[in-house]
Design a protein around this motif. Structure first.
Motif, PDB file in Angstrom:
ATOM      1  N   PRO A 142       9.932 -19.896  13.878  1.00  7.60           N
ATOM      2  CA  PRO A 142      11.481 -20.247  13.248  1.00  7.60           C
ATOM      3  C   PRO A 142      11.392 -20.028  11.971  1.00  7.60           C
ATOM      4  O   PRO A 142      11.817 -19.414  11.350  1.00  7.60           O
ATOM      5  CB  PRO A 142      11.555 -21.549  14.398  1.00  7.60           C
ATOM      6  N   THR A 143      10.601 -21.227  11.593  1.00  5.63           N
ATOM      7  CA  THR A 143      10.763 -21.547   9.750  1.00  5.63           C
ATOM      8  C   THR A 143      10.315 -19.729   9.662  1.00  5.63           C
ATOM      9  O   THR A 143      11.523 -20.146   8.096  1.00  5.63           O
ATOM     10  CB  THR A 143       9.531 -22.333   9.045  1.00  5.63           C
ATOM     11  N   SER A 144       9.429 -18.991   9.157  1.00 10.52           N
ATOM     12  CA  SER A 144       9.398 -17.909   8.990  1.00 10.52           C
ATOM     13  C   SER A 144      11.303 -17.287   8.956  1.00 10.52           C
ATOM     14  O   SER A 144      11.474 -16.217   8.408  1.00 10.52           O
ATOM     15  CB  SER A 144       7.824 -17.317   9.266  1.00 10.52           C
ATOM     16  N   VAL A 145      11.025 -17.531  10.568  1.00 15.26           N
ATOM     17  CA  VAL A 145      11.807 -16.329  11.129  1.00 15.26           C
ATOM     18  C   VAL A 145      13.875 -16.724   9.954  1.00 15.26           C
ATOM     19  O   VAL A 145      14.128 -15.338   9.285  1.00 15.26           O
ATOM     20  CB  VAL A 145      12.587 -16.886  12.745  1.00 15.26           C
ATOM     21  N   GLU A 146      13.900 -17.687   9.725  1.00 13.25           N
ATOM     22  CA  GLU A 146      15.156 -18.677   9.448  1.00 13.25           C
ATOM     23  C   GLU A 146      14.744 -18.125   8.276  1.00 13.25           C
ATOM     24  O   GLU A 146      16.426 -17.296   7.220  1.00 13.25           O
ATOM     25  CB  GLU A 146      14.990 -20.175   9.711  1.00 13.25           C
ATOM     26  N   ASN A 147      14.025 -18.208   7.510  1.00 18.56           N
ATOM     27  CA  ASN A 147      13.572 -17.345   5.771  1.00 18.56           C
ATOM     28  C   ASN A 147      13.920 -16.512   4.881  1.00 18.56           C
ATOM     29  O   ASN A 147      14.006 -15.637   4.799  1.00 18.56           O
ATOM     30  CB  ASN A 147      12.547 -18.520   5.059  1.00 18.56           C
ATOM     31  N   THR A 148      13.441 -15.216   6.639  1.00 12.65           N
ATOM     32  CA  THR A 148      13.771 -14.113   7.029  1.00 12.65           C
ATOM     33  C   THR A 148      14.788 -13.564   6.148  1.00 12.65           C
ATOM     34  O   THR A 148      15.493 -13.023   5.184  1.00 12.65           O
ATOM     35  CB  THR A 148      13.058 -13.122   7.111  1.00 12.65           C
TER      36      THR A 148
END
Length: 271
Positions: A142-148
């Motif tokens: 989730p953190t990677s998707v949100e920051n992407t």
């Protein structure tokens, strides 16, 4: 230009091995480590501490970026390393940053691959936007998707900075992540300023980020790329290209520990 919304997702791995693969096809390739203040691309291509780096360019010990290119041991592949940058290099002055970008754009090579710093700083955004192809690496977290998605929205706002009256567009916490999507911006001005809305719409059509999903392990992970493409269209109004995925593979950390390029040390591995 290869970037990521957060660190540790594999952008340097992709940049290094993509560059080596292109060089093995007979192309002239230059890798640039633009992760100023946190450069380690030289380790991924198996180069010990380079004798000339971007630090020499910043301190004007060398006048041209061409003078910073070092051999990698792979025929046709050169490296501009950021290792040993001065302390202020992570946040260079605008004039220094523009000098770097302008000279990088003039390099005579078939392919120029920039490994960007993680996150949405101006160095990452500006290199991403001047590149012919901008790729974002994301992992199934989730953190990677949100920051992407934050990176994609930040880069779009950066694209609009030269448009007159763009500073009047709304940016507040009512939007997801505290930042408006391209669609939010369009609808915010559509009725009151049709001309500005048309300019925003033109940029929406021109802006086309690409995504690579790294470290896939499950069937759901393999579906993430298609979901991101769909969400980009639905939530942002953008055409996001999904280029493909890289499977999670223990061969990666093994190659990094040995300081050997992945496609050289383990050419038959899954990744």
């Amino acid at each position: 230009a290869i970037g990521a919304g957060k660190g540790g997702v594999g952008k340097s791995l992709l940049a290094a091995n993509l560059g080596i693969s292109l060089a093995q096809l007979g192309k002239r390739v230059v890798l640039i480590d633009a992760d100023l203040g946190g450069a380690n691309l030289h380790t991924f291509v198996g180069v010990e501490r380079p004798k000339v780096t971007l630090g020499d360019f910043f301190e004007k010990r060398v006048a041209r970026i061409e003078d910073c290119i070092v051999d990698t041991g792979v025929k046709g592949l050169g490296l501009v390393s950021g290792e040993g940058d001065p302390l202020w290099a992570a946040n260079p002055r605008p004039a220094t940053k523009n000098r770097l970008i302008n000279q990088v754009r003039e390099l005579d090579t078939d392919y120029l691959i920039c490994d960007l710093p993680p996150g949405s700083g101006f160095i990452a955004l500006d290199f991403f936007l001047v590149a012919h192809i901008g790729i974002l690496v994301v992992v199934p977290e989730p953190t990677s998707v949100e920051n992407t998605f934050r990176f994609i929205k930040s880069a779009f706002l950066r694209r609009l900075r030269d448009i007159q009256k763009i500073d009047k567009l709304p940016v507040d916490r009512t939007f997801e992540g505290g930042m408006p999507s391209p669609l939010d911006l369009y609808y915010a001005v559509k009725d009151n300023d049709p001309q500005l809305a048309e300019r925003v719409l033109e940029e929406i059509h021109r802006y086309r980020p690409r995504i690579v999903v790294n470290q896939t392990r499950t069937r759901a992970d393999l579906d993430l790329g298609a979901h991101l493409k769909s969400a980009g269209r639905r939530r942002l109004g953008l055409n996001v290209d999904y280029l493909g995925h890289l499977e999670s593979d223990d061969a990666v950390w093994g190659a990094v520990r040995k300081r050997r390029p992945m496609v050289v040390a383990q050419p038959e591995s899954k990744v």
